[in-house]
Scaffold this motif. Structure first.
Motif, PDB file in Angstrom:
ATOM      1  N   PHE A 181       0.828  -1.212   0.000  1.00 39.13           N
ATOM      2  CA  PHE A 181       0.000   0.000   0.000  1.00 39.13           C
ATOM      3  C   PHE A 181       0.857   1.255   0.000  1.00 39.13           C
ATOM      4  O   PHE A 181       0.339   2.364  -0.005  1.00 39.13           O
ATOM      5  CB  PHE A 181      -0.951   0.007   1.213  1.00 39.13           C
ATOM      6  N   THR A 182       2.168   1.072   0.018  1.00 43.12           N
ATOM      7  CA  THR A 182       3.057   2.235   0.118  1.00 43.12           C
ATOM      8  C   THR A 182       4.080   2.309  -1.006  1.00 43.12           C
ATOM      9  O   THR A 182       4.416   3.400  -1.449  1.00 43.12           O
ATOM     10  CB  THR A 182       3.809   2.226   1.467  1.00 43.12           C
ATOM     11  N   CYS A 183       4.597   1.186  -1.468  1.00 42.04           N
ATOM     12  CA  CYS A 183       5.651   1.300  -2.476  1.00 42.04           C
ATOM     13  C   CYS A 183       5.018   1.465  -3.864  1.00 42.04           C
ATOM     14  O   CYS A 183       3.811   1.292  -4.054  1.00 42.04           O
ATOM     15  CB  CYS A 183       6.667   0.169  -2.378  1.00 42.04           C
ATOM     16  N   ASP A 184       5.845   1.844  -4.848  1.00 45.67           N
ATOM     17  CA  ASP A 184       5.327   2.250  -6.161  1.00 45.67           C
ATOM     18  C   ASP A 184       5.196   1.098  -7.150  1.00 45.67           C
ATOM     19  O   ASP A 184       4.553   1.249  -8.190  1.00 45.67           O
ATOM     20  CB  ASP A 184       6.236   3.339  -6.747  1.00 45.67           C
ATOM     21  N   GLY A 185       5.828  -0.009  -6.864  1.00 48.24           N
ATOM     22  CA  GLY A 185       5.714  -1.144  -7.777  1.00 48.24           C
ATOM     23  C   GLY A 185       6.472  -2.343  -7.244  1.00 48.24           C
ATOM     24  O   GLY A 185       7.426  -2.202  -6.479  1.00 48.24           O
ATOM     25  N   ILE A 186       6.024  -3.527  -7.669  1.00 50.47           N
ATOM     26  CA  ILE A 186       6.658  -4.773  -7.231  1.00 50.47           C
ATOM     27  C   ILE A 186       6.976  -5.610  -8.460  1.00 50.47           C
ATOM     28  O   ILE A 186       6.114  -5.822  -9.326  1.00 50.47           O
ATOM     29  CB  ILE A 186       5.740  -5.552  -6.265  1.00 50.47           C
ATOM     30  N   ILE A 187       8.226  -6.059  -8.541  1.00 51.66           N
ATOM     31  CA  ILE A 187       8.703  -6.934  -9.606  1.00 51.66           C
ATOM     32  C   ILE A 187       8.756  -8.310  -8.970  1.00 51.66           C
ATOM     33  O   ILE A 187       9.572  -8.561  -8.076  1.00 51.66           O
ATOM     34  CB  ILE A 187      10.110  -6.485 -10.069  1.00 51.66           C
ATOM     35  N   PHE A 188       7.865  -9.203  -9.386  1.00 44.75           N
ATOM     36  CA  PHE A 188       7.657 -10.430  -8.615  1.00 44.75           C
ATOM     37  C   PHE A 188       7.927 -11.669  -9.449  1.00 44.75           C
ATOM     38  O   PHE A 188       7.188 -11.961 -10.403  1.00 44.75           O
ATOM     39  CB  PHE A 188       6.224 -10.450  -8.091  1.00 44.75           C
ATOM     40  N   ASN A 189       8.991 -12.386  -9.091  1.00 44.74           N
ATOM     41  CA  ASN A 189       9.221 -13.721  -9.633  1.00 44.74           C
ATOM     42  C   ASN A 189       8.807 -14.700  -8.548  1.00 44.74           C
ATOM     43  O   ASN A 189       9.541 -14.919  -7.580  1.00 44.74           O
ATOM     44  CB  ASN A 189      10.688 -13.913 -10.020  1.00 44.74           C
ATOM     45  N   ALA A 190       7.632 -15.271  -8.702  1.00 43.51           N
ATOM     46  CA  ALA A 190       7.092 -16.167  -7.675  1.00 43.51           C
ATOM     47  C   ALA A 190       7.614 -17.598  -7.815  1.00 43.51           C
ATOM     48  O   ALA A 190       7.189 -18.486  -7.065  1.00 43.51           O
ATOM     49  CB  ALA A 190       5.568 -16.149  -7.725  1.00 43.51           C
ATOM     50  N   GLY A 191       8.546 -17.815  -8.770  1.00 43.59           N
ATOM     51  CA  GLY A 191       9.090 -19.158  -8.947  1.00 43.59           C
ATOM     52  C   GLY A 191       7.958 -20.153  -9.167  1.00 43.59           C
ATOM     53  O   GLY A 191       6.954 -19.859  -9.820  1.00 43.59           O
ATOM     54  N   ALA A 192       8.111 -21.342  -8.597  1.00 42.42           N
ATOM     55  CA  ALA A 192       7.121 -22.402  -8.821  1.00 42.42           C
ATOM     56  C   ALA A 192       5.755 -22.081  -8.217  1.00 42.42           C
ATOM     57  O   ALA A 192       4.732 -22.633  -8.658  1.00 42.42           O
ATOM     58  CB  ALA A 192       7.652 -23.722  -8.259  1.00 42.42           C
ATOM     59  N   TYR A 193       5.708 -21.158  -7.230  1.00 42.66           N
ATOM     60  CA  TYR A 193       4.398 -20.781  -6.677  1.00 42.66           C
ATOM     61  C   TYR A 193       3.516 -20.105  -7.725  1.00 42.66           C
ATOM     62  O   TYR A 193       2.293 -20.049  -7.574  1.00 42.66           O
ATOM     63  CB  TYR A 193       4.560 -19.850  -5.470  1.00 42.66           C
ATOM     64  N   THR A 194       4.155 -19.580  -8.784  1.00 39.61           N
ATOM     65  CA  THR A 194       3.400 -19.015  -9.909  1.00 39.61           C
ATOM     66  C   THR A 194       2.319 -19.982 -10.374  1.00 39.61           C
ATOM     67  O   THR A 194       1.198 -19.577 -10.710  1.00 39.61           O
ATOM     68  CB  THR A 194       4.363 -18.791 -11.109  1.00 39.61           C
ATOM     69  N   HIS A 195       2.690 -21.254 -10.396  1.00 38.89           N
ATOM     70  CA  HIS A 195       1.838 -22.262 -11.033  1.00 38.89           C
ATOM     71  C   HIS A 195       0.878 -22.943 -10.057  1.00 38.89           C
ATOM     72  O   HIS A 195       0.096 -23.793 -10.472  1.00 38.89           O
ATOM     73  CB  HIS A 195       2.728 -23.320 -11.699  1.00 38.89           C
ATOM     74  N   THR A 196       0.984 -22.574  -8.780  1.00 36.78           N
ATOM     75  CA  THR A 196       0.207 -23.315  -7.778  1.00 36.78           C
ATOM     76  C   THR A 196      -0.588 -22.445  -6.799  1.00 36.78           C
ATOM     77  O   THR A 196      -1.473 -22.964  -6.126  1.00 36.78           O
ATOM     78  CB  THR A 196       1.146 -24.183  -6.901  1.00 36.78           C
ATOM     79  N   SER A 197      -0.247 -21.148  -6.684  1.00 35.66           N
ATOM     80  CA  SER A 197      -0.699 -20.433  -5.484  1.00 35.66           C
ATOM     81  C   SER A 197      -1.885 -19.489  -5.697  1.00 35.66           C
ATOM     82  O   SER A 197      -1.734 -18.353  -6.165  1.00 35.66           O
ATOM     83  CB  SER A 197       0.471 -19.648  -4.881  1.00 35.66           C
ATOM     84  N   VAL A 198      -3.045 -19.941  -5.279  1.00 33.14           N
ATOM     85  CA  VAL A 198      -4.222 -19.060  -5.223  1.00 33.14           C
ATOM     86  C   VAL A 198      -3.997 -17.985  -4.159  1.00 33.14           C
ATOM     87  O   VAL A 198      -4.420 -16.832  -4.320  1.00 33.14           O
ATOM     88  CB  VAL A 198      -5.488 -19.883  -4.897  1.00 33.14           C
ATOM     89  N   ALA A 199      -3.289 -18.333  -3.101  1.00 36.43           N
ATOM     90  CA  ALA A 199      -3.053 -17.374  -2.010  1.00 36.43           C
ATOM     91  C   ALA A 199      -2.208 -16.189  -2.482  1.00 36.43           C
ATOM     92  O   ALA A 199      -2.465 -15.041  -2.083  1.00 36.43           O
ATOM     93  CB  ALA A 199      -2.375 -18.076  -0.834  1.00 36.43           C
ATOM     94  N   LEU A 200      -1.227 -16.443  -3.340  1.00 32.79           N
ATOM     95  CA  LEU A 200      -0.436 -15.318  -3.881  1.00 32.79           C
ATOM     96  C   LEU A 200      -1.291 -14.481  -4.834  1.00 32.79           C
ATOM     97  O   LEU A 200      -1.195 -13.248  -4.834  1.00 32.79           O
ATOM     98  CB  LEU A 200       0.829 -15.821  -4.573  1.00 32.79           C
TER      99      LEU A 200
END
Ligand code: DQA
Length: 144
Positions: A68-87
């Motif tokens: 809620f404060t920073c201007d942007g996030i560069i996110f490599n979620a690794g294998a969680y990319t393919h599995t994580s509804v929570a992310l």
């Protein structure tokens, strides 16, 4: 610190602490430390922060902390990319724009990497350009 500087977080998920050692044929020989130093040198007017965790809940906590404060996030979620509804839900829950990043071209790899559960929550995706994917994501965020 220059208060006008944009604050961007580079956020890496599981196994990305091993960049430089891990499957160099896919991910290259550079460590994330080398990559992050190069990013800092390239973007001197940006306040860049780096965080990595192998733990899904810690990645969610970090998204909540800065989302809620920073201007942007560069996110490599690794294998969680393919599995994580929570992310996915965590990215949807925050107001900071998130760019999904991959070092490899996941569409040239196994079928299970062709599905991302987080793309729909992100502003865009950059992948397949090696470690340069992080730079490209920063350029994109700075132009939003
Ligand atoms: C990755 C691709 C994912 O499929 C894999 O699980 C990773 C890294 C990439 O950067 O290419 O850990 O996100």
């Amino acid at each position: 610190m220059d208060s006008k500087k944009k604050h961007l977080l580079v956020l890496n998920g599981p196994n990305l602490n091993l960049l430089g050692k891990r499957e160099p044929g896919i991910y290259g020989n550079d460590s994330m430390e080398t990559c992050f130093s190069a990013l800092q040198a390239r973007f001197p007017n940006v306040e860049l922060e780096y965080y990595q965790s192998n733990v899904e809940g810690e990645l969610i906590n970090k998204l909540h902390e800065v989302g809620f404060t920073c201007d942007g996030i560069i996110f490599n979620a690794g294998a969680y990319t393919h599995t994580s509804v929570a992310l996915h839900d965590a990215i949807k829950a925050i107001s900071t724009p998130v760019v999904e990043v991959h070092i490899s071209n996941v569409y040239q790899r196994e079928m299970y990497r062709h599905t991302s559960l987080i793309t729909g929550a992100c502003v865009g995706v950059i992948g397949g350009f090696g470690m340069d994917s992080y730079r490209l994501a920063i350029e994109a965020l700075l132009q939003l």
